[in-house]
Scaffold this active site. Structure first.
Site, PDB file in Angstrom:
ATOM      1  CG  HIS A 139      -0.396   0.086   2.531  1.00  0.00           C
ATOM      2  ND1 HIS A 139       0.440  -0.877   3.072  1.00  0.00           N
ATOM      3  CD2 HIS A 139      -0.508   1.041   3.491  1.00  0.00           C
ATOM      4  CE1 HIS A 139       0.791  -0.524   4.293  1.00  0.00           C
ATOM      5  NE2 HIS A 139       0.233   0.642   4.580  1.00  0.00           N
ATOM      6  CG  ASP A 148       0.596  -1.272   7.709  1.00  0.00           C
ATOM      7  OD1 ASP A 148       1.475  -2.120   7.954  1.00  0.00           O
ATOM      8  OD2 ASP A 148       0.798  -0.044   7.718  1.00  0.00           O
ATOM      9  CG  HIS A 201       3.957  -1.795  11.325  1.00  0.00           C
ATOM     10  ND1 HIS A 201       4.718  -0.685  11.575  1.00  0.00           N
ATOM     11  CD2 HIS A 201       3.209  -1.502  10.232  1.00  0.00           C
ATOM     12  CE1 HIS A 201       4.443   0.260  10.681  1.00  0.00           C
ATOM     13  NE2 HIS A 201       3.519  -0.214   9.847  1.00  0.00           N
ATOM     14  CG  ASP A 207       4.803   3.000   7.416  1.00  0.00           C
ATOM     15  OD1 ASP A 207       3.919   3.469   6.671  1.00  0.00           O
ATOM     16  OD2 ASP A 207       4.557   2.160   8.298  1.00  0.00           O
ATOM     17  CG  HIS A 208       4.118   0.001   4.351  1.00  0.00           C
ATOM     18  ND1 HIS A 208       4.155  -1.287   4.838  1.00  0.00           N
ATOM     19  CD2 HIS A 208       3.633   0.765   5.353  1.00  0.00           C
ATOM     20  CE1 HIS A 208       3.696  -1.293   6.082  1.00  0.00           C
ATOM     21  NE2 HIS A 208       3.370  -0.055   6.420  1.00  0.00           N
ATOM     22  CG  HIS A 239      -4.059   0.275   6.677  1.00  0.00           C
ATOM     23  ND1 HIS A 239      -3.990   0.870   7.914  1.00  0.00           N
ATOM     24  CD2 HIS A 239      -2.869   0.553   6.075  1.00  0.00           C
ATOM     25  CE1 HIS A 239      -2.811   1.478   8.058  1.00  0.00           C
ATOM     26  NE2 HIS A 239      -2.119   1.299   6.952  1.00  0.00           N
ATOM     27  CG  HIS A 292       0.106   4.399   4.665  1.00  0.00           C
ATOM     28  ND1 HIS A 292      -0.642   3.656   5.546  1.00  0.00           N
ATOM     29  CD2 HIS A 292      -0.717   5.386   4.212  1.00  0.00           C
ATOM     30  CE1 HIS A 292      -1.862   4.175   5.632  1.00  0.00           C
ATOM     31  NE2 HIS A 292      -1.933   5.215   4.827  1.00  0.00           N
TER      32      HIS A 292
END
Ligand code: ZN
Ligand code: FE
Length: 257
Positions: A54, A131, A169, A58-59, A112, A56
């Site tokens: 996805h 996530d 995570h 942090d990905h 999400h 975001h």
């Protein structure tokens, strides 16, 4: 297939999926470049592919830098082409993704984010859930609602119980503490919580989980449990007996946990 968990940022996991025959690898969720390339060097493999779950940061935060360094194909949801940097191969539910001799199938699992996907390797019995599903948890509902998240989790829950679950995570201890609060008499949760705490104390990961373990411990797959339903209802009486409201109530309680 060999999977190497690469801890990145605060508590994220990137994964290096190695095809041991052809010595090539895919990286799931390239948040940071250097740790991933270091893992690839240690394995003696060439990274050819990025599998983004996805959009975001942090990905996908490392996509641009990685693509500037080495030639890679970048997979992600076709409908998120504006949000996933350097996307080369837009995919949708049911599409096949191949690198080396390995093949994954795309599962569309929104909630999400509206474009979240998972990569399922049926022959190797592994799924990369980003996530959407964590060990003993699920992602926050940023771009979806409880009913949509239930449907997305049900898709993952339908995989064989010995399928390994690689999530985005390291939230396992906190998730299990929440699960334990809702189901204090669930021994699988208490046991896994003790195990996860010991692993973390030794600096080890708690991934992968399995679908079987998630069925036994994940509150978001366990909204049918009478103990969980009572726990949620005691805190939020308005959820009544409605499955979607109980799921939404569980998610709300976790947001505030
Ligand atoms: Zn996210
Ligand atoms: Fe994340």
């Amino acid at each position: 297939m060999r999977v190497v968990a690469v801890p990145v940022l605060q508590d994220n996991y990137s994964y290096l999926i190695v095809d041991e025959d052809e010595r090539v690898a895919a990286v799931v969720d390239c948040a940071e470049v250097e740790p991933v390339l270091q893992a690839a060097r240690a394995e003696g493999v060439t990274v050819t592919t990025v599998l983004s779950t996805h959009h975001h940061y942090d990905h996908v935060g490392g996509n641009e830098e990685l693509a500037g360094k080495i030639p890679v194909r970048v997979y992600g949801n076709a409908d998120d082409s504006a949000r996933i940097p350097k996307l080369t191969d837009g995919v949708r539910e049911g599409d096949a993704v191949r690198f080396g001799r390995l093949q994954a199938e795309v599962l569309f699992i929104p909630a999400h984010t509206s474009g979240h996907i998972a990569y399922h390797f049926p022959r190797e019995k592994a799924v990369f859930t980003g996530d959407t599903m964590f060990a003993a948890g699920c992602g926050r509902l940023f771009e979806g609602d409880p009913a949509q998240m239930m449907k997305s989790l049900a898709k993952i829950d339908a995989l064989p119980e010995d399928t390994r679950v690689y999530c985005g995570h390291e939230y396992t201890v906190k998730n299990l503490e929440f699960a334990h609060m809702l189901e204090p008499s669930n021994a699988a949760i208490a046991d896994k919580l003790a195990w996860a705490k010991a692993r973390r104390a030794q600096g080890q990961t708690t991934v992968p989980s399995t679908i079987g373990s998630e069925r036994a411990t994940n509150p978001f797959l366990r909204t049918g449990s009478p103990e969980l339903r009572d726990s949620v209802r005691r805190r939020i009486p308005s959820v009544g007996e409605d499955d979607v409201l109980i799921f939404g109530g569980t998610r709300k309680l976790k947001d505030d946990f």
